[in-house]
Design a protein around this motif. Sequence first.
Motif, mmCIF file in Angstrom:
data_model
loop_
_atom_site.group_PDB
_atom_site.id
_atom_site.type_symbol
_atom_site.label_atom_id
_atom_site.label_comp_id
_atom_site.label_asym_id
_atom_site.label_seq_id
_atom_site.Cartn_x
_atom_site.Cartn_y
_atom_site.Cartn_z
ATOM 1 N N VAL A 28 0.930 -1.041 -0.299
ATOM 2 C CA VAL A 28 0.088 -0.179 0.175
ATOM 3 C C VAL A 28 1.166 1.360 -0.005
ATOM 4 C CG1 VAL A 28 -1.664 1.234 1.433
ATOM 5 C CG2 VAL A 28 -1.979 -0.894 1.230
ATOM 6 N N ASP A 29 0.190 2.257 -0.497
ATOM 7 C CA ASP A 29 1.355 3.740 -0.781
ATOM 8 C C ASP A 29 0.831 4.295 0.744
ATOM 9 O OD1 ASP A 29 2.609 5.000 -1.719
ATOM 10 O OD2 ASP A 29 1.721 6.464 -2.825
ATOM 11 N N HIS A 30 2.127 4.468 1.265
ATOM 12 C CA HIS A 30 1.809 5.022 2.402
ATOM 13 C C HIS A 30 3.117 5.317 3.561
ATOM 14 C CE1 HIS A 30 3.129 2.442 5.365
ATOM 15 N NE2 HIS A 30 2.599 0.845 4.757
ATOM 16 N N PRO A 31 3.185 6.782 4.117
ATOM 17 C CA PRO A 31 4.182 7.104 4.625
ATOM 18 C C PRO A 31 4.495 6.545 5.698
ATOM 19 C CG PRO A 31 2.575 9.377 4.939
ATOM 20 C CD PRO A 31 1.846 7.678 4.173
ATOM 21 N N PRO A 32 5.854 6.157 5.920
ATOM 22 C CA PRO A 32 6.484 5.508 6.579
ATOM 23 C C PRO A 32 5.716 5.078 8.059
ATOM 24 C CG PRO A 32 7.776 6.526 5.490
ATOM 25 C CD PRO A 32 6.827 6.824 5.062
ATOM 26 N N GLU A 33 5.629 6.484 8.395
ATOM 27 C CA GLU A 33 5.294 6.517 9.911
ATOM 28 C C GLU A 33 3.672 5.809 10.668
ATOM 29 O OE1 GLU A 33 4.400 10.226 8.311
ATOM 30 O OE2 GLU A 33 6.058 9.282 7.642
ATOM 31 N N LEU A 34 3.285 5.319 9.624
ATOM 32 C CA LEU A 34 1.865 5.016 10.123
ATOM 33 C C LEU A 34 1.594 4.026 9.575
ATOM 34 C CD1 LEU A 34 -0.300 6.951 6.763
ATOM 35 C CD2 LEU A 34 0.051 7.405 9.840
ATOM 36 N N PRO A 35 0.746 2.272 10.351
ATOM 37 C CA PRO A 35 1.067 1.821 10.081
ATOM 38 C C PRO A 35 0.958 0.711 9.196
ATOM 39 C CG PRO A 35 -1.205 2.385 12.451
ATOM 40 C CD PRO A 35 -0.350 3.583 11.036
ATOM 41 N N GLN A 38 -3.215 -4.050 7.879
ATOM 42 C CA GLN A 38 -3.143 -4.677 8.451
ATOM 43 C C GLN A 38 -4.024 -5.697 7.340
ATOM 44 O OE1 GLN A 38 -6.125 -5.944 10.294
ATOM 45 N NE2 GLN A 38 -5.275 -8.125 10.489
ATOM 46 N N GLN A 39 -5.375 -5.344 6.746
ATOM 47 C CA GLN A 39 -6.252 -5.900 6.067
ATOM 48 C C GLN A 39 -5.542 -5.580 4.750
ATOM 49 O OE1 GLN A 39 -9.514 -3.147 6.370
ATOM 50 N NE2 GLN A 39 -10.804 -4.564 8.506
ATOM 51 N N SER A 40 -4.740 -5.333 4.093
ATOM 52 C CA SER A 40 -4.220 -5.851 2.552
ATOM 53 C C SER A 40 -3.797 -7.575 2.909
ATOM 54 C CB SER A 40 -3.021 -4.877 2.932
ATOM 55 O OG SER A 40 -2.165 -5.480 1.328
ATOM 56 N N LEU A 41 -3.862 -8.319 2.053
ATOM 57 C CA LEU A 41 -4.031 -9.498 1.463
ATOM 58 C C LEU A 41 -2.646 -9.095 1.569
ATOM 59 C CD1 LEU A 41 -7.495 -10.978 -0.325
ATOM 60 C CD2 LEU A 41 -6.637 -11.473 1.430
ATOM 61 N N PHE A 42 -2.094 -8.642 0.594
ATOM 62 C CA PHE A 42 -0.405 -9.069 1.083
ATOM 63 C C PHE A 42 0.304 -8.891 1.905
ATOM 64 C CE2 PHE A 42 4.090 -7.891 0.157
ATOM 65 C CZ PHE A 42 4.265 -8.199 -0.421
ATOM 66 N N PHE A 47 3.211 -12.088 6.050
ATOM 67 C CA PHE A 47 3.567 -11.747 7.195
ATOM 68 C C PHE A 47 2.874 -13.634 7.756
ATOM 69 C CE2 PHE A 47 2.534 -12.291 11.510
ATOM 70 C CZ PHE A 47 3.340 -10.780 12.573
ATOM 71 N N PHE A 48 2.089 -14.229 7.198
ATOM 72 C CA PHE A 48 2.128 -15.365 7.749
ATOM 73 C C PHE A 48 3.098 -16.127 6.775
ATOM 74 C CE2 PHE A 48 0.328 -19.818 7.095
ATOM 75 C CZ PHE A 48 0.015 -20.236 8.073
ATOM 76 N N PRO A 55 -1.500 -11.633 10.777
ATOM 77 C CA PRO A 55 -0.990 -10.742 11.136
ATOM 78 C C PRO A 55 -2.467 -9.976 12.500
ATOM 79 C CG PRO A 55 -1.069 -10.080 9.599
ATOM 80 C CD PRO A 55 -1.640 -11.531 9.510
ATOM 81 N N THR A 56 -1.464 -9.227 13.016
ATOM 82 C CA THR A 56 -2.328 -8.877 14.378
ATOM 83 C C THR A 56 -2.983 -7.122 13.746
ATOM 84 O OG1 THR A 56 -1.450 -8.037 16.229
ATOM 85 C CG2 THR A 56 -3.153 -9.948 16.027
ATOM 86 N N TRP A 57 -3.007 -6.006 14.223
ATOM 87 C CA TRP A 57 -2.810 -4.743 13.940
ATOM 88 C C TRP A 57 -1.601 -4.310 15.005
ATOM 89 C CZ3 TRP A 57 -4.338 -1.461 10.880
ATOM 90 C CH2 TRP A 57 -5.704 -1.533 9.903
ATOM 91 N N GLU A 58 -1.615 -5.199 15.874
ATOM 92 C CA GLU A 58 -0.804 -4.823 16.990
ATOM 93 C C GLU A 58 0.470 -4.551 15.774
ATOM 94 O OE1 GLU A 58 -0.309 -2.844 19.656
ATOM 95 O OE2 GLU A 58 -1.971 -2.799 20.302
ATOM 96 N N ASP A 59 0.692 -6.011 14.930
ATOM 97 C CA ASP A 59 1.689 -6.482 14.531
ATOM 98 C C ASP A 59 1.868 -5.055 13.337
ATOM 99 O OD1 ASP A 59 2.450 -9.419 15.291
ATOM 100 O OD2 ASP A 59 0.883 -9.502 14.347
ATOM 101 N N ALA A 60 0.215 -5.165 13.103
ATOM 102 C CA ALA A 60 0.285 -3.725 11.277
ATOM 103 C C ALA A 60 1.712 -2.454 12.028
ATOM 104 C CB ALA A 60 -0.871 -3.802 10.961
ATOM 105 N N MET A 61 1.391 -2.625 13.441
ATOM 106 C CA MET A 61 1.909 -1.018 14.278
ATOM 107 C C MET A 61 3.319 -1.307 14.321
ATOM 108 S SD MET A 61 -1.487 0.775 16.063
ATOM 109 C CE MET A 61 -1.595 -0.932 17.118
#
Length: 83
Positions: A28-35, A38-42, A47-48, A55-61
């Motif tokens: 996903v195109d996002h700034p590096p400081e953002l999580p 977590q819902q991206s299939l990629f 992660f799996f 992954p959880t949201w904690e993993d994404a963050m």
Amino acid sequence: MIKIIPGKHLGAFGLMPAAPGTCPECAVDHPPELPHNQQSLFFQYKFFNEHGRWPTWEDAMAHCSEEMKEFWRVELRKRGVEI
């Protein structure tokens, strides 16, 4: 030649790399400081493949600052997402 991400926990399943200009972890195109998304299939499959679990949201963050993590926790809870 495109380098396929080989299956570690996914067996023979290979994952194409993220598109150029997107985050190599979540595609996903996002700034590096953002999580990561977590819902991206990629992100989920990458992660799996690396950790043997989804992954959880904690993993994404995990790479975010404590302030950013707390902001996202509050906003996710407002939307009914259990952290």
